[in-house]
Enzyme design. Sequence first.
Site, short mmCIF file in Angstrom:
data_model
loop_
_atom_site.label_atom_id
_atom_site.label_comp_id
_atom_site.label_asym_id
_atom_site.label_seq_id
_atom_site.Cartn_x
_atom_site.Cartn_y
_atom_site.Cartn_z
N LYS A 265 -0.07 3.65 -2.66
CA LYS A 265 -1.10 4.69 -2.55
C LYS A 265 -0.50 6.09 -2.35
O LYS A 265 -1.22 7.08 -2.49
CB LYS A 265 -2.05 4.34 -1.40
CG LYS A 265 -2.87 3.07 -1.63
CD LYS A 265 -3.92 2.90 -0.55
CE LYS A 265 -4.77 1.65 -0.78
NZ LYS A 265 -4.14 0.44 -0.23
N SER B 20 0.80 -1.23 0.00
CA SER B 20 0.00 0.00 0.00
C SER B 20 0.82 1.28 0.00
O SER B 20 0.25 2.37 -0.02
CB SER B 20 -0.96 0.00 1.19
OG SER B 20 -2.05 -0.85 0.94
N SER C 36 -6.02 3.32 4.46
CA SER C 36 -5.53 2.56 3.30
C SER C 36 -6.68 1.94 2.52
O SER C 36 -6.62 0.78 2.10
CB SER C 36 -4.54 1.48 3.74
OG SER C 36 -3.68 1.12 2.69
#
Length: 357
Positions: free
Chosen positions: A138, A135, A195
């Site tokens: 992101k 993640s 997230s």
Amino acid sequence: MNPQDDNSGINNSRLAEQRFRERREAIKKAKKRQALIRLLMRAAVLLAVIFVSIMLIVSSCGGDKSDDASLTQSDVPASSDKDSSEPAPDIKLPTSAPDMVTPAEINSHYVVVLNRASGKIVASKGMHEKMYPASLTKIMTLLVAFEQNKDLNKTFTVTTEIIDPLYRAEATLAGFLDGEDVTIKDLLYGTVLPSGAEAAECVAIATAGSVEKFVELMNKRAAELGLKNTHFTNVTGLYESGNYSTAYDMAVILSKTLEYDLCREILATYQYTTAPTNKHPEGVPLTSTLFSYMYGTEPEGSDILGGKTGYTFEAGYCIASFGESDGGTEYICVTAKGDSRWPAVYDQINLFSKYAK
């Protein structure tokens, strides 16, 4: 002597002998069964030992081919190579430094600590080795979405078609619902703090019309930043072999993202509640995954101000953070492929304590 009695004695003797032989055969069979059982048990134990040993070896080497953080050149698309005619990157950081962090000091396989003020890399460990960013992807999603959207109050309607595949993939979700109208700004918060995979895909579609077109923008931005060892195939960081980066490249991406006040604010926020929506009249509460594990004040001589966490089985535990020394110098710290959550968190604390001066 009665002959009948004599015959009876003989018969009894034969019967006793037959029973003795039967008992002896039964004992032999029982012993064979016991020996077979012991053999099978030993084989099972041996197989278990072999299995555990293989798992330990796989873990120490970075896993099987889907868990291999040191990707082969065949994993790198030809388009990732830049020719000499391309413009210089819009952010300049040093590209080389000796490995200064030993395995005994830090659990994470890949490390970079960057002094943003001087541009000096003060600690590193395999910082140019390709890994799966989970993640941390992101952060690039945040950067591109912010740069591409002029109106952050524009709304986008979340749909089941976006949520359901991510739910089935066991991705982390921010909590937005089918038919919910959410602003771009709140989708950015939903992408980073909890997230939220659905928030990331929603902001991608709202920005570029599709996730695929948004990913093209991410790869274009990576090229503009001079990143030759980064390639994205999705906006969430869910495992795909073509979605990879390095600790160094993620530090560059984070450093660029921090140039924008709102992006910095999002990355540094502990808790946030979205604006009221048609599905959540009181807004959606969001909490930072990073600050769920630390206060940020744990490092001696410095504070961790914000950042982003990530995890998949293939990527291990990843954290990209930024902080400030007591003297006011800002640092970026990226750790990737930690073996478990808390060692990864302590890696960050220890690195800031030792190198953020």
